[in-house]
Design an enzyme around this catalytic site. Structure first.
Site, short mmCIF file in Angstrom:
data_model
loop_
_atom_site.label_atom_id
_atom_site.label_comp_id
_atom_site.label_asym_id
_atom_site.label_seq_id
_atom_site.Cartn_x
_atom_site.Cartn_y
_atom_site.Cartn_z
N HIS A 129 40.73 78.67 40.61
CA HIS A 129 41.62 77.63 40.09
C HIS A 129 42.22 76.85 41.26
O HIS A 129 42.53 77.45 42.31
CB HIS A 129 42.73 78.26 39.24
N GLU A 167 37.88 70.75 36.47
CA GLU A 167 39.30 70.40 36.41
C GLU A 167 39.65 69.51 37.60
O GLU A 167 39.93 70.03 38.70
CB GLU A 167 40.16 71.66 36.49
P1 PGA Z 1 47.31 71.59 32.34
O1 PGA Z 1 46.66 72.72 33.26
O2 PGA Z 1 46.64 71.68 30.99
O3 PGA Z 1 48.76 71.93 32.27
O4 PGA Z 1 47.05 70.28 33.00
C1 PGA Z 1 45.28 72.97 33.20
C2 PGA Z 1 44.87 74.04 34.17
O5 PGA Z 1 45.42 74.12 35.27
O6 PGA Z 1 43.98 74.86 33.87
#
Ligand code: PGA
Length: 249
Positions: free
Chosen positions: A91, A159
Site C-alpha cells: 500500500h 491506486e
Molecule cells: P480512500 O483510501 O478510499 O480513503 O481514498 C483507499 C486506500 O488507501 O486503499
C-alpha cells in the site's frame, strides 16, 4: 456469474474493539457475486474472525519472516493460524511512511504465498509521476514482485497515490486505460491464465462513483478506505456491486 471484490481497508481505524465489531457485523452479509473482505487493524482480527460468518478477513500488512526478533512486526504464519484469508501488500502508505520498496514487498509476497495467504498488491503513481507521464514505467517496476508468484489468482489494486484520501477518484476512462495496461503486462510476463488476473481500483471510491468505476473502468472490484468506515456507504457499495452484471475485460 461474475464475482466482484469489495475490499475494505479500515487503515488505523476505529479506535475501539466495540466499534470494530459493530462495523464488521454491519458488513457481514451474504452475497453471491461479491467477495466481501474487511481488513481491520491487527489487534481486532482475532475477535472479528470469531464473529463474522459470511465474509472474508484480510490483514493490512505482514512481515516477511515467520518468527524471530523483529520487534513490532506481525508474521504471515500468525495470520495463517488466525485463518486470515487476504493480506494487502505494498500500500502506498506503507511505501511512503515505512520506506517499503519493491524488494521488501517481493519478500512479503513470497512469505504470504508460502503461508497460503492471498496477497492484494497495491500499485500506483504519484501526482508528479503522472504529470511527467511516468505512470506505466512506475507500474511496470511495481508489478515485478507479482510476476514471480505462483499464487492464483493474482490480485492487483491500482491506486493512484494522489487519489487516495483525496476529493475525487481517477476518471473511469483513465482507470480502464491503466487497467488494460496492467492486465496485458501480467498476461505477457506472468505465465498466467487470463481469468486468474483480477484488477481492482482504489482511491476515493464511494457510493456515488462505484457504478461508473466498475462499468467504465471495467475493473474486477474496488479497494475502499474512508467509505468503508461508514456502514451506510459500505453497504451501498456492496449493493451496487451485487446488482451489476457487466463483463470486465
Ligand atoms: P480512500 O483510501 O478510499 O480513503 O481514498 C483507499 C486506500 O488507501 O486503499
Amino acid at each position: 456469474m461474475k464475482k466482484f471484490f469489495a475490499i475494505f481497508n479500515w487503515k488505523m481505524n476505529p479506535s475501539s474493539l466495540e466499534e470494530a465489531i459493530f462495523l464488521a457485523s454491519k458488513n457481514d452479509i451474504k452475497s453471491k457475486n461479491v467477495e466481501i473482505v474487511i481488513c481491520p487493524p491487527f489487534v481486532f482480527l482475532p475477535e472479528i474472525k470469531k464473529i463474522v460468518k459470511n465474509i472474508k478477513i484480510g490483514a493490512q500488512n505482514c512481515f516477511f519472516e515467520n518468527e524471530g526478533s523483529f520487534t513490532g512486526e506481525i508474521s504471515p504464519l500468525m495470520l495463517k493460524k488466525l485463518k486470515v484469508d487476504y493480506v494487502i501488500l505494498g500500500h502506498s502508505e506503507r511505501r511512503i511512511y515505512f520506506g517499503e520498496d519493491n524488494e521488501i514487498i517481493f519478500k512479503k509476497i513470497k512469505a504470504a504465498e508460502a503461508n497460503k495467504l492471498q496477497p492484494v498488491l497495491c500499485i500506483g503513481e504519484t501526482k508528479e509521476q503522472k504529470e511527467k507521464k511516468l505512470t506505466f514505467k512506475i507500474l511496470k517496476k511495481q508489478l515485478q514482485p507479482i510476476l514471480k508468484t505462483k499464487k492464483r489468482p493474482i490480485i492487483i489494486a491500482y491506486e493512484p497515490v494522489w487519489a487516495i484520501g483525496g476529493k475525487e477518484a481517477e476518471n473511469p476512462k483513465k482507470i480502464y486505460e491503466v487497467k488494460k495496461f496492467i492486465y496485458d503486462f501480467i498476461l505477457k510476463y506472468g505465465k498466467i491464465e487470463s481469468n486468474q488476473i483480477k484488477i481492482l481500483y482504489g482511491g476515493t471510491v464511494n457510493k456515488e462513483n462505484i457504478k461508473l468505476i466498475i462499468e467504465k473502468g471495467k475493473v474486477d472490484g474496488v479497494l475502499v478506505g474512508r467509505a468503508s468506515l461508514s456502514p451506510e456507504e459500505s453497504l451501498k457499495i456492496i449493493k451496487t456491486l451485487s446488482q451489476l452484471n457487466v463483463g470486465t475485460r
